[in-house]
Enzyme design. Structure first.
Site, PDB file in Angstrom:
ATOM      1  N   CYS A 384     -25.081 -15.459 -18.220  1.00 44.09           N
ATOM      2  CA  CYS A 384     -24.504 -14.363 -19.006  1.00 44.09           C
ATOM      3  C   CYS A 384     -24.663 -14.631 -20.506  1.00 44.09           C
ATOM      4  CB  CYS A 384     -23.072 -14.105 -18.572  1.00 44.09           C
ATOM      5  SG  CYS A 384     -22.612 -12.388 -18.844  1.00 44.09           S
ATOM      6  N   HIS A 510     -23.576 -13.495 -12.797  1.00 44.89           N
ATOM      7  CA  HIS A 510     -22.829 -14.737 -12.544  1.00 44.89           C
ATOM      8  C   HIS A 510     -23.080 -15.249 -11.126  1.00 44.89           C
ATOM      9  CE1 HIS A 510     -20.146 -14.659 -16.133  1.00 44.89           C
ATOM     10  NE2 HIS A 510     -20.489 -13.382 -16.111  1.00 44.89           N
ATOM     11  N   GLU A 512     -22.466 -18.068  -9.959  1.00 44.32           N
ATOM     12  CA  GLU A 512     -21.424 -19.012  -9.525  1.00 44.32           C
ATOM     13  C   GLU A 512     -20.358 -18.354  -8.646  1.00 44.32           C
ATOM     14  OE1 GLU A 512     -21.860 -17.837 -12.552  1.00 44.32           O
ATOM     15  OE2 GLU A 512     -20.002 -17.627 -13.709  1.00 44.32           O
TER      16      GLU A 512
HETATM   17  N1  GLN Z   1     -20.038 -11.631 -24.226  1.00 46.13           N
HETATM   18  C1  GLN Z   1     -21.206 -11.301 -23.468  1.00 46.13           C
HETATM   19  C2  GLN Z   1     -21.208  -9.851 -23.030  1.00 46.13           C
HETATM   20  O1  GLN Z   1     -20.167  -9.239 -22.958  1.00 46.13           O
HETATM   21  C3  GLN Z   1     -21.375 -12.219 -22.277  1.00 46.13           C
HETATM   22  C4  GLN Z   1     -20.310 -12.094 -21.249  1.00 46.13           C
HETATM   23  C5  GLN Z   1     -20.225 -13.239 -20.287  1.00 46.13           C
HETATM   24  O2  GLN Z   1     -20.751 -14.319 -20.554  1.00 46.13           O
HETATM   25  N2  GLN Z   1     -19.534 -13.056 -19.182  1.00 46.13           N
HETATM   26  O3  GLN Z   1     -22.230  -9.321 -22.715  1.00 46.13           O
END
Ligand code: GLN
Length: 538
Positions: A384, A510, A512
């Site tokens: 992310c 994600h 994970e």
């Molecule tokens: N802050 C970033 C976004 O909103 C990444 C979010 C995250 O790592 N879950 O796109």
């Protein structure tokens, strides 16, 4: 199989952080391994609608389900133990309960009645508890009640349990009270008094514990169990020792040895048999007997707090067992990383994961870290925000756009290589408004990702507002950073790779959240495999 769903309630006494979630998940595992369809639900007594807006320092990681619910991290344990997806119904907060009741009141559905904690709030709690049971998908619902008995905020939940026990009748419910039996080293003794008091506190609310699970650092001897049984009105076999374990994955076996599943099934008038833990124990064996070791740096800004990256740490355990490798995760604080100490902090690593996150703090350290691993061909996984940092680093140092940034960090950047998603423009409320939950991703067949997943279409869970700006995609690709996964409907870039490197993968989603004991996540498995290969070459 049972005809009507049975309900198990897990309450906590004496202290917080006793591990109700792990006990609930371990019990569910034992029930599942005997053929029962079990699920676990967490009731959180705080006023936030969900933990999505909570700082990880307050409440650890925010776990995301397939249906896009932002939930308590205990749901991660439930999924990792049971390999069954959870949903919004598995996590309910006081905020959500009150919100439904107040919305109903505004719609006039209480027909002029005075709306009160009892019966209206407790009715809503009872309804939420029974949603999973009434779905027909489960034989047994385990409801974990957050907080500690005696807290003002958990009173309505305990009252709902009292009423439900009455409504559902004998043999349909069971109350497990998780408590602490502290060891006083000066006296050289384990002490039962705090447990006696917390069981009494529970009784003041009309709830009698059926089973005590006693967290302890030392074994409980027979006379101590007898004493606890006598003072707390439970059968002696219902006093279960829960001794500190070296890994949470030992807890199902420890609970089996203590007979927790048998006492529970007996109380619920259900047949018990020997649970089939073959797969589970195979995993444990591999986890405990690694053939080699790798060290992977976890770069984030909450690394001092284990719970902030819970699912990532657990995914490494699953992937390590799969590879028969011990994964040492070295937490590295991105705020204290700079060009001058980067070699010292990262030079010895076999792999680097740049963590998800929000906001500006610590991002320059993350960018420096990506540069170092890219230039030294160290296996890299960016998740992310970690993926977004990889794109920014590449844009600054390879595309020669020194001011490239994400508009999250710098709204005025001349090169917004990471931009706010169109669907996010005009979104004002912070809670529950990100791009959340499961979305499709189509893979380029010439990619590491395709090799890893062995499929062209995958689904993964998301939690973000920003995305790779497609205006820069061609330039990135020309110079060697390839977009190898994208959402088929919107074209949103889900994966970037650098094919010139041995293993450099950034994902907008994600992985994970989907790693379980039974199905370790393939991306983590491949990343650990790449780190192992790198460590051997080194
Ligand atoms: N802050 C970033 C976004 O909103 C990444 C979010 C995250 O790592 N879950 O796109």
């Amino acid at each position: 199989m049972t005809t009507n769903p049975k309900y198990i309630f897990v309450t906590g006494g004496v202290s917080s952080s006793l591990g109700k979630g792990i006990i609930a998940a371990s019990l569910a595992k034992l029930l599942q391994s005997q053929g029962y369809r079990a699920t676990i639900q967490k009731l959180d007594p705080y006023i936030n609608i969900d933990p999505g807006t909570l700082n990880p320092y307050e409440h650890g990681e925010c776990y995301v389900t397939d249906d896009g619910a932002e939930t308590d991290l205990d749901l991660g344990h439930y999924e990792r133990f049971l390999n069954v997806p959870t949903s919004q119904a598995n996590n309910v907060t006081t905020g959500r309960i009150y919100q439904s009741v107040i919305d109903k009141e505004r719609r006039g559905e209480f027909l002029g009645k005075t709306v009160q904690v009892i019966p209206h709030i407790t009715d809503e709690i009872k309804r939420r508890i029974q949603i999973l049971g009434n779905s027909g998908d489960y034989d047994i619902v385990i409801t974990e009640i957050g907080g500690t008995v005696g807290d003002i905020e958990s009173l309505p939940y305990i009252e709902a349990v009292r009423q439900l026990e009455w409504d559902l009748g004998e043999h349909n419910t069971c109350v497990i009270h998780l408590t602490l039996v502290p060891y006083l080293s000066a006296a050289g003794e384990l002490k039962t008094k705090p447990t006696q008091h917390s069981v009494k506190t529970l009784m003041e609310s009309g709830v009698q514990a059926d089973i005590l699970v006693c967290r302890t650092e030392h074994k409980l001897n027979d006379s101590l169990k007898t004493k606890l049984a006598r003072f707390c009105n439970v059968k002696k076999e219902a006093v279960i020792e829960s001794i500190d374990a070296s890994t949470i994955y030992d807890v199902p076996n420890l609970m089996l040895e203590e007979g927790l599943d048998k006492v529970v099934l007996n109380q619920l008038n259900l047949k018990s048999s020997v649970p089939d833990l073959t797969r589970w124990n195979e995993f444990l064996k591999r986890h405990k007997n690694p053939k080699s070791e790798v060290t992977i740096g976890l770069i984030g800004k909450y690394v001092e707090l284990q719970d902030s990256y819970k699912s990532i740490l657990e995914a490494f355990i699953h992937a390590g067992a799969e590879n028969e490798v011990k994964v040492n995760v070295e937490p590295i604080h991105s705020e204290y990383l700079s060009e001058s100490n980067i070699e010292f902090k990262l030079g010895h690593l076999d792999g680097v994961l740049v963590a998800p996150g929000f906001g500006e703090r610590g991002i320059e350290g993350k960018i420096d870290a990506v540069r170092y691993v890219r230039e030294h061909n160290i296996p890299f996984l960016g998740i992310c925000l970690g993926m977004q940092m990889a794109v920014i680093e590449y844009s600054r140092n390879v595309l020669n756009l020194p001011k490239a940034n994400s508009v999250e960090m710098d709204e005025q950047t001349p090169d917004p290589v990471i931009n706010l998603m169109a669907s996010q423009k005009g979104v004002v409320n912070k809670g529950g408004t990100m791009r959340l939950g499961t979305w499709d991703c189509k893979l380029d067949t010439e990619s590491i990702a395709y090799k890893v997943y062995n499929s062209e279409l995958i689904t993964e869970r998301h939690r973000h507002r920003f995305e790779l700006n497609n205006d820069y995609k061609a330039k990135l690709e020309e110079t060697g950073m390839k977009a190898t996964g994208f959402n088929p409907e919107t074209g949103l870039v889900e994966i970037v790779e650098i094919p010139a490197n041995d293993w450099f993968v950034g994902v907008q989603y994600h992985p994970e959240y989907k790693s379980t004991v039974k199905s370790p996540h393939p991306l983590f498995v491949a990343f650990v495999g790449a780190a192992l290969k790198y460590s051997k070459k080194k």
